[in-house]
Design an enzyme around this catalytic site. Sequence first.
Site, mmCIF file in Angstrom:
data_model
loop_
_atom_site.group_PDB
_atom_site.id
_atom_site.type_symbol
_atom_site.label_atom_id
_atom_site.label_comp_id
_atom_site.label_asym_id
_atom_site.label_seq_id
_atom_site.Cartn_x
_atom_site.Cartn_y
_atom_site.Cartn_z
ATOM 1 N N LYS A 20 -31.864 -7.845 -12.949
ATOM 2 C CA LYS A 20 -32.052 -6.438 -12.583
ATOM 3 C C LYS A 20 -33.409 -5.940 -13.029
ATOM 4 C CE LYS A 20 -27.381 -4.986 -12.974
ATOM 5 N NZ LYS A 20 -26.442 -4.666 -14.034
ATOM 6 N N ARG A 90 -27.921 0.097 -18.835
ATOM 7 C CA ARG A 90 -27.064 -0.973 -18.316
ATOM 8 C C ARG A 90 -27.593 -2.343 -18.688
ATOM 9 N NH1 ARG A 90 -26.782 -0.246 -12.032
ATOM 10 N NH2 ARG A 90 -27.296 1.921 -12.327
ATOM 11 N N GLY A 99 -19.510 -6.731 -13.171
ATOM 12 C CA GLY A 99 -18.406 -6.241 -13.989
ATOM 13 C C GLY A 99 -18.471 -6.657 -15.433
ATOM 14 N N MET A 101 -20.453 -5.554 -17.786
ATOM 15 C CA MET A 101 -20.480 -4.343 -18.579
ATOM 16 C C MET A 101 -20.768 -3.163 -17.672
ATOM 17 S SD MET A 101 -22.621 -3.438 -21.922
ATOM 18 C CE MET A 101 -23.155 -1.801 -21.559
ATOM 19 N N ARG A 333 -31.223 -6.976 -5.951
ATOM 20 C CA ARG A 333 -31.174 -8.367 -6.387
ATOM 21 C C ARG A 333 -30.848 -9.183 -5.155
ATOM 22 N NH1 ARG A 333 -25.941 -6.659 -9.807
ATOM 23 N NH2 ARG A 333 -24.734 -6.051 -8.017
ATOM 24 N N HIS A 449 -15.211 -4.162 -6.818
ATOM 25 C CA HIS A 449 -15.137 -5.270 -7.777
ATOM 26 C C HIS A 449 -14.352 -6.432 -7.185
ATOM 27 C CE1 HIS A 449 -13.291 -7.406 -11.221
ATOM 28 N NE2 HIS A 449 -14.506 -7.281 -11.724
ATOM 29 N N SER A 750 -18.010 -50.468 -7.929
ATOM 30 C CA SER A 750 -17.638 -49.083 -7.644
ATOM 31 C C SER A 750 -17.096 -48.488 -8.932
ATOM 32 C CB SER A 750 -16.592 -49.039 -6.531
ATOM 33 O OG SER A 750 -16.250 -47.703 -6.282
ATOM 34 N N CYS A 818 -16.447 -43.732 -7.134
ATOM 35 C CA CYS A 818 -15.353 -43.266 -6.278
ATOM 36 C C CYS A 818 -14.327 -42.434 -7.025
ATOM 37 C CB CYS A 818 -14.694 -44.433 -5.556
ATOM 38 S SG CYS A 818 -13.879 -45.580 -6.667
ATOM 39 N N TYR A 838 -24.360 -44.895 -3.538
ATOM 40 C CA TYR A 838 -23.551 -43.931 -2.794
ATOM 41 C C TYR A 838 -22.547 -43.247 -3.718
ATOM 42 C CZ TYR A 838 -19.733 -47.311 -2.909
ATOM 43 O OH TYR A 838 -18.766 -48.158 -3.341
HETATM 44 C C1 PEP Z 1 -10.807 -44.020 -10.779
HETATM 45 O O1 PEP Z 1 -10.203 -44.446 -11.772
HETATM 46 O O2 PEP Z 1 -11.812 -43.307 -10.860
HETATM 47 C C2 PEP Z 1 -10.340 -44.351 -9.430
HETATM 48 C C3 PEP Z 1 -11.039 -44.002 -8.375
HETATM 49 O O3 PEP Z 1 -9.145 -44.964 -9.316
HETATM 50 P P1 PEP Z 1 -7.753 -44.215 -9.473
HETATM 51 O O4 PEP Z 1 -8.026 -42.749 -9.572
HETATM 52 O O5 PEP Z 1 -6.931 -44.580 -8.300
HETATM 53 O O6 PEP Z 1 -7.257 -44.811 -10.764
#
Ligand code: PEP
Length: 867
Positions: A20, A90, A99, A101, A333, A449, A750, A818, A838
């Site tokens: 602000k 303020r 919200g 304050m 803002r 709000h 992985s 994963c 990935y």
């Molecule tokens: C993990 O452990 O991150 C995973 C992908 O396998 P799961 O969640 O099936 O144990």
Amino acid sequence: MYVHDFSSGGTASKDLLGGKGAGLAEMTSLGLPVPPGFTISTDACRAYLAGGDLPDGLWEEVEAAVGRLETRTGRHFGEGAGPPLLLSVRSGAKFSMPGMMDTVLNLGITDPVTARLAAWSGDEHFAWDAHRRFFQTYGKVVLGVPGDSFEEVLTELRDARGVADDSKLTTGDLEAAARRFAAITAEAAEPVPADPWEQLYAAVVAVFRSWNGRRARSYRRIHRISDSLGTAVNVQMMVFGDLDDSSGTGVCFTRDPATGEAVPYGDYLPNAQGEDVVAGIRNTLTLDELASRHPGHHAHLLKVMGRLERHYRDMCDIEFTVERDKLWILQTRVGKRTARAAVRIATNMVAEGLIDQREAVLRVDADSLVQLLHPSLPKDVAEPPLARGVPASPGAAAGAAVFDADLAETWAAAGRRVILVRAETTPDDIHGMAAAVGILTSHGGKTSHAAVVARGMGTPAVTGTAALAVDAEARVAVVDGHTIAEGDIVTIDGTSGTVYGRAIELVEPEATVELDELLAWADAYRRLGVRANADTPRDAAAAVRWGADGIGLARTEHMFLGDRLPVVQQLIMDADGPGGRAALEELRKLQAADFAALLEAMDGRSVIVRLLDPPLHEFLPDPHDLEREGAAPDYVAKVEAWQETNPMLGLRGVRLGLVFPDIYRTQVRAALDAVQARLDAGGDPRLEIMVPLVADAEELHRVRLMIDDEIAAASAAAGRDLDVPVGAMIETPRAALTAREIARDATFFSFGSNDLTQMTYGFSRDDAEERFIRRYLDDGVLARNPFETLDRNGVGRLVRIATVEGKTARPRLVAGICGEHGGDPESIRFCHEAGLDYVSCSPPRVPVARLAAAQAAIGEAASTSSV
Ligand code: PEP
Ligand code: MG
């Protein structure tokens, strides 16, 4: 130097002046009509919080700044003659915290000042209204007196007078209110100082203290704002939207904050002060209505909006006040917006030449994209809605009505979907709002709000539902004779503003043209691949729709459940007998069809099939149930023999594959059959096989020999080499630390970051969050939940070690993640930095991951180019 005049023209740093304060200084330097004032910096707040007292020299600077303000305005603070200088005080942190304050208004009022104010304005009614507002706001904000105590007095006076609006009270009523407010504060806390300087001192301290208040801390936790920033204090000359009916106050956005449409949006309330608009107690007028009442002010406001938007190159949120013949701009803002609006504004601004694609990609909060994936109402709801309100935060939600925030939190923790129903919300409701799937209020517009907070959280909300009479004490809401009791299911649609008194089945979301455009830009920047965790053709189709490059994790557990459970049980109980063999054969055929469907849905994209992981006994009946049902004792004993004390650390993953080799062999055979079937059908199957929970290279080596055996057999039968990469999940600390050895038999890694987090911390995945992680977060033992955001220092270190050592041992090793972290923007940034190839996440988080991966790449480029 702690105090900075708005007009001082220095660099407007948000770190120092708060959002602000920086906005006020910048607007002043743009020549906009900003009431003069000054900002006390966040440095002062940090010094106060560290030392428990105002830092040396601060107060002298404040006195000097007030002196400059008197000179500039020709008004006088405190005792003296002539027009009085009243102040608003303020808070304003670097990141806006709606919200956190409330504002103290009209600071500087005393009895003699009230008389001078009456003389200046020519209106005693206004002067006493200003007086009572000061006591009310000071009492609430500085002394912590509950707002209800003041509201009750006003309600009593309005009822006695038979009016609906405070502005219709008589001068005598307002003076009585002011006196009673003074008595309330004296009784509940302490008297309001009669010395304006003491008032100012206490207000400044209250702002600093509010930084560590419960609601501020809980807001910061939800929005991941650092506790160490501190807040600035803005002290500004009061201007009066409540002077008379030709005055008023409002809030506007340069574009629609809900849809992103490039049309100004705003609320205006005649004869009112700012808090009245935000509180949503009275219903507001639109900007069009402002235009017809005050065309000059409206035109001026539009000009200011255009100026600010070009200056900030972003959608701005502006508070303004009309004081008779003058338009004042109180603050601006960069405006909060829904994810839909963020995407639309970013892409539109590229088209308008205001920003470039890179900036657009950075503008949208990746996490917020899940909002776009909110379900919506079906087009063909037959009945008319029960009520209509303001479409305040888009998306539809269905859940049980609850009438207070605590209960909302309790029910949600117990797994119920709740809609928080309130007359209006206040910052004290924040925990219930965070727990609710939807918010419904009877009061307030798009800037109330409830609306602002819901949009920030991405929670659907309908506000200002005038027909809805909420009685929180009786725990019911009534609309046109229809009663909604606590626990009744209601459906709200924050996109259209409609409310239905029953559960409606919602429609799954679709991508928009703008989102596709933004994500296509993001794809050009990202280095990380984005795959999906998907086990069924339906999930796979969603993954493709959201732009996944492949499947990073197909869990195969579900292939052993449902109708197939008896077959699986037969397999376990008669492993080496004829029953077991027949069961295996049946399972192979069923799984082959499952795999073929998955490969078909992902044709041309890689599909990583993870071999069976969970503990075996999960597929067996409960021995106590068996006993109760009178099963044969030797059968019960056999089932009992499979029970484990710590199943998560027991016979699961690759261990199962080595103890019951036929299970893995059958799975591999089924997957290879599916590949063959897809090849026969002219498809392009890209199967990869992944072995879970490896802890020792020898485990992988043995399973790998078996898998290679099956691939060789299938290749021979097919008359061609089937190329099926085999990899290991790295989800035990030992696997990470021996990555070099494991990489000998793994074409890819992985990271199963769920298990890796569990085993690195020794926190049970199934129990820790419920038992103590919440508490740890509240107490600050943990800054983040490590199951949500990857722990860089511990788990992350293991990931880095394994990636570097794995890639050293096998330069073409592909490494991905994963676990759930694969869909979390901050964890994705880590994955980018750690050199992974990935991330893989649930299908609806694929857009989040695509954007976050691009932001990580852009962030890295920016930080290396500035070195
Ligand atoms: C993990 O452990 O991150 C995973 C992908 O396998 P799961 O969640 O099936 O144990
Ligand atoms: Mg796992």
